[in-house]
Motif scaffolding. Sequence first.
Motif, short mmCIF file in Angstrom:
data_model
loop_
_atom_site.label_atom_id
_atom_site.label_comp_id
_atom_site.label_asym_id
_atom_site.label_seq_id
_atom_site.Cartn_x
_atom_site.Cartn_y
_atom_site.Cartn_z
N GLU A 190 0.87 -1.25 0.12
CA GLU A 190 -0.17 0.12 0.02
C GLU A 190 0.77 1.42 0.08
O GLU A 190 0.57 2.26 -0.79
CB GLU A 190 -0.90 -0.03 0.90
CG GLU A 190 -2.24 -0.97 1.00
CD GLU A 190 -2.90 -0.88 2.45
OE1 GLU A 190 -2.63 -0.32 3.32
OE2 GLU A 190 -4.09 -1.77 2.30
N ASP A 221 2.39 1.93 -3.28
CA ASP A 221 1.15 2.24 -4.27
C ASP A 221 1.00 3.83 -4.36
O ASP A 221 0.57 4.56 -4.98
CB ASP A 221 0.13 1.33 -4.05
CG ASP A 221 -0.64 0.65 -5.13
OD1 ASP A 221 0.22 0.84 -5.97
OD2 ASP A 221 -1.60 0.27 -5.03
N GLN A 222 1.03 4.15 -2.86
CA GLN A 222 0.39 5.50 -2.67
C GLN A 222 1.47 6.63 -2.52
O GLN A 222 1.04 7.83 -2.57
CB GLN A 222 -0.40 5.59 -1.30
CG GLN A 222 -1.57 4.56 -1.36
CD GLN A 222 -2.22 4.50 0.07
OE1 GLN A 222 -1.94 5.03 1.01
NE2 GLN A 222 -3.34 3.46 0.17
N HIS A 223 2.76 6.31 -2.41
CA HIS A 223 3.81 7.02 -2.15
C HIS A 223 4.94 6.90 -2.98
O HIS A 223 5.46 5.75 -3.14
CB HIS A 223 4.33 7.38 -0.50
CG HIS A 223 3.14 7.48 0.31
ND1 HIS A 223 2.50 8.58 0.64
CD2 HIS A 223 2.41 6.50 0.91
CE1 HIS A 223 1.40 8.43 1.48
NE2 HIS A 223 1.59 7.46 1.96
#
Length: 113
Positions: free
Chosen positions: A79, A82-84
């Motif tokens: 995650e 994916d996000q950063h």
Amino acid sequence: MLYALMGPRGAGKSTLIKMAMDLGVNYVPAYTTEWLHGHSRRGRLLRRMEPEAFNAERFYVQTGCRGYQYGWYKRDVLEAMDQHPTNIMLITEAAITPFRNLLRRNLVTIFLM
């Protein structure tokens, strides 16, 4: 990219991670059975779990050091990736191979002396 810091006690790992976090770099947490008192500098970096709860979990990587257990969830890492664009984490030597297999070229390990 995930930058994984490791090294001996007192090398500055926690300090460097906190400085990176203050600059906006995302931190991927580690879970531990280590007792963290209220003024612990590491308290911001580790998620404390009781040993019974820790042993019931299915961590992607789990290792021990100085009588304490440490674990990392695969979903936390994926995650974060994916996000950063940039992430940082604190790991032990035993965790390098599993994370290298998972992330391939997106993992940079840094050993502080």
